[in-house]
Scaffold this motif. Structure first.
Motif, short mmCIF file in Angstrom:
data_model
loop_
_atom_site.label_atom_id
_atom_site.label_comp_id
_atom_site.label_asym_id
_atom_site.label_seq_id
_atom_site.Cartn_x
_atom_site.Cartn_y
_atom_site.Cartn_z
N LYS A 1 10.58 -75.19 83.63
CA LYS A 1 10.34 -75.69 82.27
C LYS A 1 11.02 -74.80 81.24
O LYS A 1 11.68 -75.29 80.31
CB LYS A 1 8.84 -75.78 82.00
CG LYS A 1 8.48 -76.35 80.65
CD LYS A 1 6.96 -76.45 80.50
CE LYS A 1 6.58 -77.01 79.12
NZ LYS A 1 5.09 -77.08 78.98
N GLU A 2 10.89 -73.50 81.43
CA GLU A 2 11.49 -72.54 80.49
C GLU A 2 13.01 -72.62 80.50
O GLU A 2 13.67 -72.62 79.45
CB GLU A 2 11.04 -71.13 80.86
CG GLU A 2 11.64 -70.03 80.00
CD GLU A 2 11.24 -68.66 80.48
OE1 GLU A 2 12.13 -67.80 80.66
OE2 GLU A 2 10.03 -68.43 80.69
N ASN A 3 13.59 -72.68 81.70
CA ASN A 3 15.05 -72.69 81.81
C ASN A 3 15.68 -73.99 81.32
O ASN A 3 16.81 -73.99 80.82
CB ASN A 3 15.47 -72.42 83.26
CG ASN A 3 15.31 -70.96 83.64
OD1 ASN A 3 15.05 -70.12 82.79
ND2 ASN A 3 15.46 -70.67 84.92
N LYS B 1 6.83 -73.20 86.13
CA LYS B 1 6.87 -72.53 84.83
C LYS B 1 8.30 -72.13 84.47
O LYS B 1 8.76 -72.35 83.34
CB LYS B 1 5.96 -71.30 84.87
CG LYS B 1 5.93 -70.50 83.58
CD LYS B 1 5.05 -69.27 83.72
CE LYS B 1 5.07 -68.43 82.44
NZ LYS B 1 4.24 -67.20 82.58
N LYS C 1 14.49 -75.67 78.86
CA LYS C 1 14.35 -75.62 77.41
C LYS C 1 15.30 -74.59 76.78
O LYS C 1 15.99 -74.89 75.78
CB LYS C 1 12.91 -75.29 77.03
CG LYS C 1 12.66 -75.19 75.54
CD LYS C 1 11.20 -74.82 75.25
CE LYS C 1 10.97 -74.68 73.75
NZ LYS C 1 9.55 -74.29 73.46
N GLU C 2 15.36 -73.39 77.37
CA GLU C 2 16.09 -72.29 76.75
C GLU C 2 17.46 -72.02 77.37
O GLU C 2 18.26 -71.26 76.82
CB GLU C 2 15.25 -71.00 76.83
CG GLU C 2 13.91 -71.13 76.12
CD GLU C 2 13.09 -69.85 76.18
OE1 GLU C 2 13.65 -68.81 76.60
OE2 GLU C 2 11.90 -69.90 75.81
#
Length: 325
Positions: free
Chosen positions: A305-307, A302, A309-310
């Motif tokens: 995926k977040e890192n 999780k 993207k952001e």
């Protein structure tokens, strides 16, 4: 706290390594491991640990030109000497060697002596899982935790990693023997935060959630108390026997965490046709009681995926330190 792209972090790390004299290939491989650790949310062994890695190189504890050499081979069992090369590269090499042997023989055990800190042990569990192998790896360390019943830091915080490949998300357990690793203590300290649970003793011998006081006292609480203490001892015994390398006692005498011992075990999952089904059944059963239950490695996927993207969160002080290396 700010965020930077994966590519930006990777390139900054690689640039420093090239200035230190690393070859292009080795600089890329090292930078990738450190960047991946931060990408996956293990900031304590990514960017935050990188200055220590650089310091050890400058002090001569790490030989950037060294390559691992084979000592003995017993079929599915091998002993290697890391020759004090970069721990992350030695670890990646030995896990790959264990994968190769496991694909040939079904399973393998590669033991390594005379190496350096591997940073995040889970990185090599992911390496095994991505090759469709069960991976089990562990290491000893300098004495940084008291055995149960003592107040003196005599045992290592010896991490244990167990990885199981799974098509719905690899299952990766990566745990130190203390309730909170020293890297995690430092991470909370940098954020000026208390630990969510009691993590050890302060210098007065009182149980506390204050990460700094635990780090200064060198009295983190073993996970499972006497059980974690016993497991730490057993891992030290195993890595030292199997590798023929230094024990925690010998490492501690030098006052520096270098010349440590490690083990990498692999089993080829191609031999087990229903493995993913079994794993999924166990995870589904375990999760049925609460939406809060996570399997080992689920949060990593999780955060990754977040890192990506952001952008990867970086501590301002650590980022500025990197720019001056």
């Amino acid at each position: 706290m700010r965020r930077v792209s994966y590519e930006t972090l990777f390139n900054e790390l690689k640039s420093v390594l090239l200035k230190l004299g690393f070859s292009e290939t080795k600089a890329k491989a090292c930078a990738e491991i450190f960047a991946n650790n931060s990408r996956d949310g293990v900031y304590s062994h990514g960017l935050n640990r990188f200055p220590v890695f650089v310091d050890y190189i400058k002090k001569g504890y790490i030989n950037i030109e060294a390559e691992p050499t084979l000592i003995k081979s017993f079929g599915v069992i091998e002993q290697w000497d890391g020759n004090l090369g970069p721990g992350v590269l030695n670890a990646k090499f030995c896990m790959q060697r264990a994968i190769t042997l496991a694909k040939q023989h079904g399973m393998a055990c590669v033991a390594l002596k005379n190496t350096n800190h591997w940073m995040r042990g889970g990185a090599y569990g992911w390496q095994a899982a991505e090759a469709n192998c069960i991976g089990i790896n562990f290491t000893n360390t300098i004495g940084i935790m008291p055995p149960w019943g003592s107040s003196e830091a005599l045992i290592g915080n010896n991490p244990l990693i167990i990885a199981v490949p799974n098509k719905n998300g690899h299952i990766i357990l990566d745990m130190a023997m203390s309730q909170f690793s020293y890297g995690k203590l430092e991470e909370y300290e940098l954020k000026d935060k208390k630990l969510p649970f009691i993590g050890g003793y302060n210098q007065k011998g009182e149980l506390t959630k204050d990460p700094k006081s635990i780090r200064l006292s060198k009295r983190p609480l073993p996970m499972g108390m006497w059980k974690g203490s016993g497991l730490a001892m057993m891992l030290d015994i195993l890595v030292s026997i199997l590798s023929g390398g230094q024990t925690t006692a010998a490492i501690s005498e030098s006052k520096q965490e270098k010349g440590i011992s490690q083990v990498y075990i692999c089993l080829d999952m191609d031999l087990y046709s229903n493995a993913s089904q079994i794993a999924d059944e166990i995870l589904a059963y375990t999760k049925q009681g609460s939406t809060e239950v996570r399997y080992p490695g689920e949060q990593t996927l999780k955060i990754r995926k977040e890192n990506l993207k952001e952008g990867i969160p970086v501590d301002k002080t650590m980022w500025e330190s990197l720019k001056t290396l």
